[in-house]
Design an enzyme around this catalytic site. Sequence first.
Site, PDB file in Angstrom:
ATOM      1  N   HIS A 196       0.847  -1.189   0.000  1.00 48.38           N
ATOM      2  CA  HIS A 196       0.000   0.000   0.000  1.00 48.38           C
ATOM      3  C   HIS A 196       0.880   1.236   0.000  1.00 48.38           C
ATOM      4  CE1 HIS A 196      -3.138   2.840   1.193  1.00 48.38           C
ATOM      5  NE2 HIS A 196      -3.977   1.924   0.713  1.00 48.38           N
ATOM      6  N   ASP A 212      -7.951  -5.192  -0.356  1.00 54.00           N
ATOM      7  CA  ASP A 212      -8.441  -6.056  -1.432  1.00 54.00           C
ATOM      8  C   ASP A 212      -8.132  -7.533  -1.192  1.00 54.00           C
ATOM      9  OD1 ASP A 212      -9.526  -3.998  -3.121  1.00 54.00           O
ATOM     10  OD2 ASP A 212      -7.460  -3.343  -3.366  1.00 54.00           O
TER      11      ASP A 212
HETATM   12  N1  COA Z   1       4.123  -7.582  -4.668  1.00 49.33           N
HETATM   13  C1  COA Z   1       5.463  -7.617  -4.803  1.00 49.33           C
HETATM   14  N2  COA Z   1       6.240  -6.527  -4.685  1.00 49.33           N
HETATM   15  C2  COA Z   1       5.635  -5.372  -4.419  1.00 49.33           C
HETATM   16  C3  COA Z   1       4.243  -5.272  -4.240  1.00 49.33           C
HETATM   17  C4  COA Z   1       3.479  -6.451  -4.379  1.00 49.33           C
HETATM   18  N3  COA Z   1       2.168  -6.411  -4.255  1.00 49.33           N
HETATM   19  N4  COA Z   1       3.917  -3.995  -3.981  1.00 49.33           N
HETATM   20  C5  COA Z   1       5.058  -3.309  -3.981  1.00 49.33           C
HETATM   21  N5  COA Z   1       6.106  -4.131  -4.245  1.00 49.33           N
HETATM   22  C6  COA Z   1       7.518  -3.775  -4.341  1.00 49.33           C
HETATM   23  C7  COA Z   1       7.785  -3.149  -5.710  1.00 49.33           C
HETATM   24  O1  COA Z   1       8.107  -4.113  -6.670  1.00 49.33           O
HETATM   25  C8  COA Z   1       8.888  -2.200  -5.388  1.00 49.33           C
HETATM   26  O2  COA Z   1      10.082  -2.939  -5.312  1.00 49.33           O
HETATM   27  P1  COA Z   1      11.500  -2.315  -5.779  1.00 49.33           P
HETATM   28  O3  COA Z   1      11.721  -1.128  -4.874  1.00 49.33           O
HETATM   29  O4  COA Z   1      12.465  -3.424  -5.566  1.00 49.33           O
HETATM   30  O5  COA Z   1      11.312  -1.927  -7.202  1.00 49.33           O
HETATM   31  C9  COA Z   1       8.562  -1.703  -3.975  1.00 49.33           C
HETATM   32  O6  COA Z   1       7.800  -2.755  -3.389  1.00 49.33           O
HETATM   33  C10 COA Z   1       7.744  -0.427  -3.976  1.00 49.33           C
HETATM   34  O7  COA Z   1       6.570  -0.654  -4.771  1.00 49.33           O
HETATM   35  P2  COA Z   1       5.812   0.449  -5.591  1.00 49.33           P
HETATM   36  O8  COA Z   1       4.857  -0.216  -6.513  1.00 49.33           O
HETATM   37  O9  COA Z   1       6.792   1.407  -6.189  1.00 49.33           O
HETATM   38  O10 COA Z   1       5.067   1.200  -4.395  1.00 49.33           O
HETATM   39  P3  COA Z   1       3.837   2.166  -4.524  1.00 49.33           P
HETATM   40  O11 COA Z   1       3.682   2.844  -3.224  1.00 49.33           O
HETATM   41  O12 COA Z   1       3.941   3.002  -5.729  1.00 49.33           O
HETATM   42  O13 COA Z   1       2.640   1.139  -4.808  1.00 49.33           O
HETATM   43  C11 COA Z   1       0.831  -0.271  -4.661  1.00 49.33           C
HETATM   44  C12 COA Z   1       1.639   0.813  -3.940  1.00 49.33           C
HETATM   45  C13 COA Z   1      -0.440  -0.516  -3.868  1.00 49.33           C
HETATM   46  C14 COA Z   1       0.441   0.210  -6.051  1.00 49.33           C
HETATM   47  C15 COA Z   1       1.672  -1.574  -4.758  1.00 49.33           C
HETATM   48  O14 COA Z   1       1.994  -2.051  -3.460  1.00 49.33           O
HETATM   49  C16 COA Z   1       0.970  -2.632  -5.576  1.00 49.33           C
HETATM   50  O15 COA Z   1       1.057  -2.604  -6.799  1.00 49.33           O
HETATM   51  N6  COA Z   1       0.249  -3.587  -4.916  1.00 49.33           N
HETATM   52  C17 COA Z   1      -0.503  -4.585  -5.642  1.00 49.33           C
HETATM   53  C18 COA Z   1      -1.792  -3.994  -6.177  1.00 49.33           C
HETATM   54  C19 COA Z   1      -2.799  -3.755  -5.097  1.00 49.33           C
HETATM   55  O16 COA Z   1      -3.066  -4.610  -4.269  1.00 49.33           O
HETATM   56  N7  COA Z   1      -3.423  -2.562  -5.141  1.00 49.33           N
HETATM   57  C20 COA Z   1      -4.471  -2.190  -4.211  1.00 49.33           C
HETATM   58  C21 COA Z   1      -4.011  -1.157  -3.250  1.00 49.33           C
HETATM   59  S1  COA Z   1      -5.208  -0.867  -1.979  1.00 49.33           S
END
Ligand code: COA
Length: 383
Positions: A262, A319
Site C-alpha cells: 500500500h 483487497d
Molecule cells: N508484490 C510484490 N512486490 C511489491 C508489491 C506487491 N504487491 N507492492 C510493492 N512491491 C515492491 C515493488 O516491486 C517495489 O520494489 P522495488 O523497490 O524493488 O522496485 C517496492 O515494493 C515499492 O513498490 P511500488 O509499486 O513502487 O510502491 P507504490 O507505493 O507506488 O505502490 C501499490 C503501492 C499498492 C500500487 C503496490 O503495493 C501494488 O502494486 N500492490 C498490488 C496492487 C494492489 O493490491 N493494489 C491495491 C491497493 S489498496
Amino acid sequence: MSDEAAFKVGLEDVIAGVSSITSVNGLEGRLVYRGYDIHDLALNSTFEEVIYLLWHEDLPTHAELRDLSAELDANRQIPEGLIKFLRQFPVDAPPMDSLRSAISLLSFFDPDTGDNSLEANRRKAMRLTAQFGTIVAALARLGQGKEIIAPVSGKTTAWNFLYMLNGVEPNHTMEHALDVAMVLHADHEFNPSTFAARVSVATLTDMYAAVTTAIGTLAGPLHGGANVEVMRMLEQVGDPHEAEEFVADALKNGRKLMGIGHRVYKTLDPRAMSLRYMSRQLAETSGNRKWYDISEALEGAAERALAAKGKTTLKANVDFFSASVYHVLGIPTEFFTPVFAVARIPGLTAHILEQLGHNKLIRPRAVYTGETGRKVTPLSHRG
Ligand code: COA
C-alpha cells in the site's frame, strides 16, 4: 530547493489538501472516519449510519437514521430510461466500463444535473448512493442473461444488493458480512479515485462528471481493480500447499502479488484485519473454507518471502481478504470492483461536497524534461 528536489514521484507523502472526513495513519495502521476508529464502526454501526456520518459529520440519532433510510428507499429504483440503455450494453463489457457509462447516462435522468448548489448536490449524493447498488446488480444480472430485480423497501443497502444480485433473500450472516465490508470500504482519504473526483469537481463541473472520473480511476488493478486480480490469483494457487511456490515464482519473475502493499500503510491495512476475520467467519458458517485457507496461506507465504528480500512493510491491503468474502457472498469475480464502488460512493460524494465547500482549482505543475529551443522545419522539408 530545485524543482526536481521538491518533486515527489507519484505524489508520495505529498499533502494535497485539507479534509475533515477521514484520517489514515500508515505507520500505526489506523483508519478513522470523522474521529471514529474503523474497527469501532465495523463492530458498532451499519453502512447507513456511516453514510450519515460521512455526509453530516456525526453519527445519526434514531430519527435521523430513519429519515436517511427512508430517503434511500425512495431513491433506490433506477429510471426506466436508464434500464433501456443498460439493456443495450454489450453483455461482455468490463463491468467497471459499464458502471462508468451507466453513471454518465444516469445524469440525464437527474433533474439536478448541472446545479452545483449545496442542496442540489446533497440530493444528487443521495440518489447516487441509493442507485449505485441497483445499477451494479442490474448489470450483473443482464450480463448473465437474467431479468433485473427491483429493490425492496424497508431493507438495508447490503440486503437489497444481495437480493437484487442473487434473486434470493440473503440470510443475516451474509447481509452483515457485506454491510461490514461496505463500512470498511466507505472512504479512504485522498486515494486515487477520490482525489481524481476532487480534481474534477474543483473545476466546478457536475457531481456526475466527477463520479464518472472516479469510477474510471477506481477500475485500475493498482487501485480498486486489485480485488478481481486477488481472486484470479487465489484460483491460480488452487490449494494452500501451493502458496509458497506461487509466491516464489511470482517474485522470481517480477510479478506483483495482488492485494499486497500500500502507498500509505507500512503495516497491516486495518481493513484487511477486519476482512480477514470476516472471511474466516464466512468460511466456517458456509462450510466452504477453501478460499479463506488459500488466502491465509498466501498471506503468510508473501510476508515471509517479501521479508526475506528486506521488504517488511508490504502486508495485505483491503483487497486481499475482500476477494474471498465477496466470492462466498455469491458475487461474480468481475463484479468485485463495482461492489467496491457501491461501498465507496458515500465517501466519494462526501469529498465532492467538502471540496465544493472550500473550493480552489487543483492545478499542479510539472518538472519539464523535454526538448528546448527547437525550430519548426516546414512539413515539405521533413521527408
Ligand atoms: N508484490 C510484490 N512486490 C511489491 C508489491 C506487491 N504487491 N507492492 C510493492 N512491491 C515492491 C515493488 O516491486 C517495489 O520494489 P522495488 O523497490 O524493488 O522496485 C517496492 O515494493 C515499492 O513498490 P511500488 O509499486 O513502487 O510502491 P507504490 O507505493 O507506488 O505502490 C501499490 C503501492 C499498492 C500500487 C503496490 O503495493 C501494488 O502494486 N500492490 C498490488 C496492487 C494492489 O493490491 N493494489 C491495491 C491497493 S489498496
